[in-house]
Scaffold this motif. Sequence first.
Motif, PDB file in Angstrom:
ATOM      1  N   TYR A 403       0.815  -1.219   0.000  1.00  0.00           N
ATOM      2  CA  TYR A 403       0.000   0.000   0.000  1.00  0.00           C
ATOM      3  C   TYR A 403       0.850   1.271   0.000  1.00  0.00           C
ATOM      4  CZ  TYR A 403      -4.072   2.845   1.343  1.00  0.00           C
ATOM      5  OH  TYR A 403      -5.091   3.759   1.364  1.00  0.00           O
ATOM      6  N   ALA A 463      -5.615   2.144  -4.734  1.00  0.00           N
ATOM      7  CA  ALA A 463      -6.819   2.011  -3.916  1.00  0.00           C
ATOM      8  C   ALA A 463      -8.019   2.680  -4.565  1.00  0.00           C
ATOM      9  CB  ALA A 463      -6.567   2.607  -2.531  1.00  0.00           C
ATOM     10  N   ALA A 507      -6.253  -2.864  -1.391  1.00  0.00           N
ATOM     11  CA  ALA A 507      -4.904  -2.455  -1.783  1.00  0.00           C
ATOM     12  C   ALA A 507      -3.900  -2.804  -0.689  1.00  0.00           C
ATOM     13  CB  ALA A 507      -4.882  -0.955  -2.067  1.00  0.00           C
TER      14      ALA A 507
END
Length: 526
Positions: A403, A463, A507
Motif C-alpha cells: 500500500y 486504492a 490495496a
Amino acid sequence: MTDDLRTIALASKAWPYEEARKLLKRWPDGKPGGAPILFETGYGPSGLPHIGTFNEVLRTTMVRNAFKELSDQPTRLIAFSDDMDGLRKVPDNVPNGAMLAEHLGKPLTRIPDPFGKFDSFAAHNNAMLRAFLDRYGFDYEFASSTDYYTSGRFDDALKGVLRHYQGIMDVMLPTLRSERRATYSPILPISPVTGVVLQVPVEVVDAEAGTIAFVDESGERVVQSALGGLSKLQWKVDWAMRWVALDVDYEMAGKDLIDSVVQSSKIARVLGGRPPEGFNYEMFLDEKGEKISKSKGNGLSIDQWLTYGPEESLAFFAYREPKKAKQLHFGVIPRAVDDYWQFRGNYPNQPLAQKLGNPVHHIHAGEVPAEALPVTFGLLLNLVGVMGGDATREQVWGYLANYVGDATPERYPALDRLIGHALAYARDFVAPTLHRRAPEGMEIEALRRLDADLAALPEGAGAEDIQNIVYEIGKTAGFAELRDWFKALYETLLGSSQGPRMGSFIALYGVANSRKLIAEALTKAA
C-alpha cells in the motif's frame, strides 16, 4: 508568541483560551510582586488513579499553556494529593481488603500498602499518578497534604480557620441535614489513641495557639493542638483553606462538585481570600452510563488505554467537549486514535485561526509533530483482524508494502507504534467478535463480479481504482441501497458489521489475498 498570534488567540473560541482569558481578567497587570499564576489540581488517593485523574491535570495544563501564549506572566502547576484523608471504605479493585478494613478511618498515609511495595497506601497511589504524569511530560510540582499538615506549612492557615470558626459554620450548617449538623465540625482531630480521623464536634480553646478540645472514642475530653498534623479539615473547608494558603488562581472540578465549589468559595472569602477561577467539566461515564469511580474501578486505567492506543489519543479524547458527558470504555479508543490523526493531518495547511482551534495545537502545546500517517488505525484493525490472532508486527509491515511503497518502521515510527496497539486491540476485542457469514442472494453474484474485476486489474492498480470497481458493482448489482453492498462485504469478507473503504483495504491486504477471502466466502454459499 508574536503580537499577531496573540491577537488571534485572544479572540479564539477554543476552550483553553476562553479559560486563560479569565486569568487575564483576574490579574490584568500581573500578580503582585511578579508572583506566578498558580494552577492547582487535586487528587484523592483513596483508590487507584484512573483516566479521570489524569484528565484533570491534562486539561489544566492546556489552560496553562494557553495562558502562556496570551501572557508573559510566570506560572506554576501544583498537583495536590489529599492523602491526609481518612479511608472511608475499602476499594473494590485492590488486594488485601481485609487488612485495609482494619485501618478504616485512618489517614491514607498511615495505612499499609495492600500491594506491599510502598510505605503506605497513599504512597503507592501517589507513585502511580506521578509515574504517569512524569511519563507524559507534565510540568508540575507534586504536593502531599500530609507533608503540608505535618510540616507546619498549613499552621497559619489552620489558625485562620480557628479564628473564623463561626463564620465557616454559618456557611456550612445550612447545607447539612439536621442530624449531621449536630456533629459537624470544620476541624477533624486525629485521635491520639487510635490514629483515626475523628468526625466529632470540636471546641476552639485558643485560636492563636491552635488549641482545640473534643471528646474522643472513649468518651474522654481531650485538649490538644490542631497544628502540625494533629488534625485536618473537612474537605470543603480544606479545599478553601488550601486556595487561600497557597494563593491558588485556577482550579477546575467535575460537575458533581458544583455545590462544593460554591461552598468552598464562600469559605475562602470568610478566610479573607479570593476563590480561584475555573470551570466545571462533565464526568466520564462507563459503558453502562454510570459515573466512573476510583473505588469501584469501573473505568479504564491509564495503562489499559495505553495498551490499545497512544498517549495522544487519550489527550484528544480528554480535550474534546469537556462540558459534555462522554462514555469512556474500550470501544471509544479506535475512534479517538483516528480522529486525532485526522486533526493532526489537517493542521499544517490550516490558517492560523483554525490552527489555534485545532485540538492538536493544545495537545502538543503548539509544537505539532510533522509526521503523517499513511493508513488509518481502523484500516490497521481490519487488516490485523483478517490476518488472525497470530499476526505479527513484521507481517503487518509486509502488507503495508503493498500500500505504501516506502513503508518502513524507521520512516514511520508513529505507525510502527500504532501497529503494536492494533495487534493488541484486535487480539482482545476484534478477533473474539469476528464471524464471517455466508453470502446470500444477489451478494453471491456481486462477489463473483468483484473477483473477476480484481483478477483483470493491471499490476500496480491503486486504492482509488479498486474503490471505483467496488462502487460500480454496488450500483449495478440490484441492491436497494449502496450501503447494503458495503455491509455485505464487511460481513462476508471481514466478519464485521462495519469496516473501511474497501478499495483501501484490498490495496493494503493485496489483490491476491483479497481474492482468497472472496473464494472462501463463495465456498460457504455453495
